[in-house]
Design an enzyme around this catalytic site. Structure first.
Site, PDB file in Angstrom:
ATOM      1  NE  ARG A  85      31.190  37.216  55.035  1.00  0.00           N
ATOM      2  CZ  ARG A  85      32.328  37.538  54.395  1.00  0.00           C
ATOM      3  NH1 ARG A  85      32.297  38.133  53.217  1.00  0.00           N
ATOM      4  NH2 ARG A  85      33.487  37.260  54.933  1.00  0.00           N
ATOM      5  CG  HIS A 129      36.764  42.088  55.695  1.00  0.00           C
ATOM      6  ND1 HIS A 129      35.732  41.475  55.025  1.00  0.00           N
ATOM      7  CD2 HIS A 129      37.559  42.603  54.742  1.00  0.00           C
ATOM      8  CE1 HIS A 129      35.893  41.610  53.716  1.00  0.00           C
ATOM      9  NE2 HIS A 129      37.007  42.310  53.519  1.00  0.00           N
ATOM     10  CD  GLU A 174      38.736  37.853  50.238  1.00  0.00           C
ATOM     11  OE1 GLU A 174      39.594  38.727  50.107  1.00  0.00           O
ATOM     12  OE2 GLU A 174      37.750  37.761  49.494  1.00  0.00           O
ATOM     13  CG  ASN A 298      35.005  35.600  50.160  1.00  0.00           C
ATOM     14  OD1 ASN A 298      33.960  35.100  50.573  1.00  0.00           O
ATOM     15  ND2 ASN A 298      35.709  36.453  50.870  1.00  0.00           N
ATOM     16  CE1 TYR A 300      34.508  39.989  44.304  1.00  0.00           C
ATOM     17  CE2 TYR A 300      35.749  38.575  45.787  1.00  0.00           C
ATOM     18  CZ  TYR A 300      34.817  39.572  45.590  1.00  0.00           C
ATOM     19  OH  TYR A 300      34.192  40.154  46.656  1.00  0.00           O
ATOM     20  CD  GLU A 372      34.253  39.283  50.110  1.00  0.00           C
ATOM     21  OE1 GLU A 372      34.893  39.619  49.094  1.00  0.00           O
ATOM     22  OE2 GLU A 372      34.652  39.460  51.262  1.00  0.00           O
TER      23      GLU A 372
HETATM   24  O1  IFM Z   1      36.567  44.509  48.494  1.00  0.00           O
HETATM   25  C1  IFM Z   1      37.148  43.254  48.598  1.00  0.00           C
HETATM   26  C2  IFM Z   1      36.792  42.612  49.918  1.00  0.00           C
HETATM   27  O2  IFM Z   1      37.138  43.411  50.997  1.00  0.00           O
HETATM   28  C3  IFM Z   1      37.476  41.289  50.062  1.00  0.00           C
HETATM   29  N1  IFM Z   1      37.254  40.460  48.909  1.00  0.00           N
HETATM   30  C4  IFM Z   1      37.435  41.031  47.616  1.00  0.00           C
HETATM   31  C5  IFM Z   1      36.693  42.340  47.504  1.00  0.00           C
HETATM   32  C6  IFM Z   1      36.896  42.949  46.104  1.00  0.00           C
HETATM   33  O3  IFM Z   1      38.237  43.177  45.863  1.00  0.00           O
END
Ligand code: IFM
Length: 470
Positions: A85, A129, A174, A298, A300, A372
């Site tokens: 990706r 992006h 995002e 995505n 985290y 992600e």
């Molecule tokens: O690096 C970023 C990415 O560009 C978008 N999502 C979160 C990642 C980590 O912060």
């Protein structure tokens, strides 16, 4: 989808057709910002503004992927990735964001796609992006409706060039970050701090997605968007905490999910945004909520949210504002003592299962991909190479969370580790390393970390070990 029963006793198997990938983004890796006719983007301008990126770092050189993509594709191949990706730099393809197309820019992506296909790796391009052509920002940027139309035109240009070889397209990545970090908190490019502009930007990013997705699907491609979703929990049962969590969940998650998957904005979020005009016109939400073939998630971390005074802002940049985006007034983010990554983000893989099962349960069915997921740690090179057991543990735990979601019936079809390479981490510059491959930013040497070898063995086995990080 079926798992491979022969090996089921020795590992937690994933579906045989599960997509195993890694992800990057153009401005974070390509460099070559003034090469072969690329125009400036908002990130070029922003990063060159003193005091907005740690250490004054810029993406001018990044990890020089523009010149080293052959080596990078070979690396992906050696890891056994089934998909890659990456994002396409709009100002490389269309330097002014409208009008003239830069043939050399398009040619770069043709060559990249060809190299990937030759290596048996499926290309998964993302069209946006965050690197808006500066000329479009000068004409109003995402708060201006016209930018959505220009985006749809650009999508068609790229599809025309590589659509015969690319099946899966992501429109925007995002949009929350692009809108609210870009136009409300000013932590990201273009660095504006205007709440009304940010909500209009969010709407126009979604509108651009809807128009681009319809055009791509009309041309036979599969298309979807990638959203950054968070598990959101109130810090306590106190009404102000519960309401703060509702507001954050509303703007962060439901605003985008409801629009994309139900064709409407949530009433309570619209009420929170009451003073602002989003610029919605008749028919927009039908376009935004039009059919998609996949949703990228995505993930985290989890947000634990309080409405009480005095808590810290969410850690979105080294320069994060106290109440950075509309609806987040009087909201704080609480840490509960879990281990953190180098970003200061608490690690909570249960939030990934939660987010995936929520989307599957609360919304009309759509194939999901984790587009992600990953972690920054302070990696060091030693005689043994780059050992990153914390990242292995992070990835392992999150893949277990994916496995659990699939077990609960979630149509999760693939996983992309963020990131293939150490790179330019936006406001943090080169200070935060997310790669499974280490990059020496001086020499541009690539060194696969332990996590890269571990991920490669997961891909080879089609699953993770029965015990952690095996
Ligand atoms: O690096 C970023 C990415 O560009 C978008 N999502 C979160 C990642 C980590 O912060």
């Amino acid at each position: 989808m079926t798992t491979q029963p022969s090996q089921a006793e020795t590992r937690l198997g994933f579906p045989t057709d599960f997509v195993w990938g890694a992800a990057t983004a153009a401005y974070q890796i390509e460099g070559a910002v003034a090469v072969d006719g690329r125009g400036p983007s908002i990130w070029d301008t922003f990063a060159h503004t003193p005091g907005v990126v740690l250490g004054g770092d810029t993406g001018d050189v990044a990890v020089d992927h523009y010149h080293r993509f052959g080596e990078d594709v070979a690396l992906m191949s050696s890891l056994g990735l089934s998909a890659y990706r990456f994002s396409i730099s709009w100002p490389r393809v269309q330097p002014g964001g409208s009008g003239a197309v830069n043939a050399k820019g398009l040619d770069f992506y043709r060559r990249l796609v060809d190299a990937l296909l030759t290596a048996g790796i499926e290309p998964w391009p993302t069209l946006y992006h965050w690197d808006l052509p500066q000329e479009l920002e000068d004409k109003g940027g995402w708060p201006a409706r016209d930018t959505a139309y220009r985006f749809a035109e650009y999508a068609a240009i790229v599809h025309e060039a590589i659509g015969d070889r690319v099946a899966h397209w992501t429109t925007v990545n995002e949009p929350w970050c692009a809108a609210f970090l870009g136009y409300a908190s000013g932590d990201h490019a273009p660095g504006r701090r205007d709440p009304e502009s940010s909500v209009r930007a969010a709407h126009h990013l979604l509108l651009g997605h809807g128009m681009a997705a319809a055009a791509l699907r009309g041309a036979g491609a599969q298309a979807g968007a990638a959203v950054n979703l968070y598990a959101v929990t109130p810090a306590s049962e106190a009404p102000e905490d519960v309401d703060a969590a509702r507001r954050i969940d509303g703007l962060q998650n439901r605003f985008f999910l409801d629009a994309l998957l139900r064709g409407r904005y949530p009433e309570d979020v619209l009420a929170d945004l009451e003073p602002y005009d989003l610029g919605v016109r008749d028919g927009d939400l039908e376009i935004i909520g039009g059919p998609i073939d996949m949703l990228g998630v995505n993930y985290y971390n989890r947000f634990i949210v309080t409405g009480k005074e005095g808590a810290a802002p969410a850690i979105t940049s080294p320069f994060a504002q106290a109440s950075p985006w509309p609806g987040s007034e009087h909201v704080g983010f609480v840490q509960v003592g879990r281990p953190v990554t180098a970003m200061g983000w608490e690690i909570d893989e249960s939030g990934l299962t939660e987010v995936l099962t929520r989307v599957a349960a609360d919304y009309p069915p759509v194939p999901l991909y984790v587009t992600e997921n990953g972690a920054a740690f302070d990696d060091v090179v030693s005689a043994e190479g780059v050992e990153d057991p914390d990242r292995v543990a992070y990835l392992d735990a999150h893949l277990r969370a994916c496995h659990a979601a699939i077990g609960q019936g979630v149509p999760l079809r693939g996983y992309f580790a963020w990131s293939l390479l150490d790179n330019f981490e936006w406001g943090w510059g080169y200070a935060k390393r997310f790669g499974i491959v280490y990059v020496d930013f001086e020499t541009q040497a690539r060194i696969p970390k332990t996590s890269a070898r571990w991920y490669s063995s997961v891909i080879g086995r089609g699953g993770i070990g029965l015990s952690s990080a095996e």
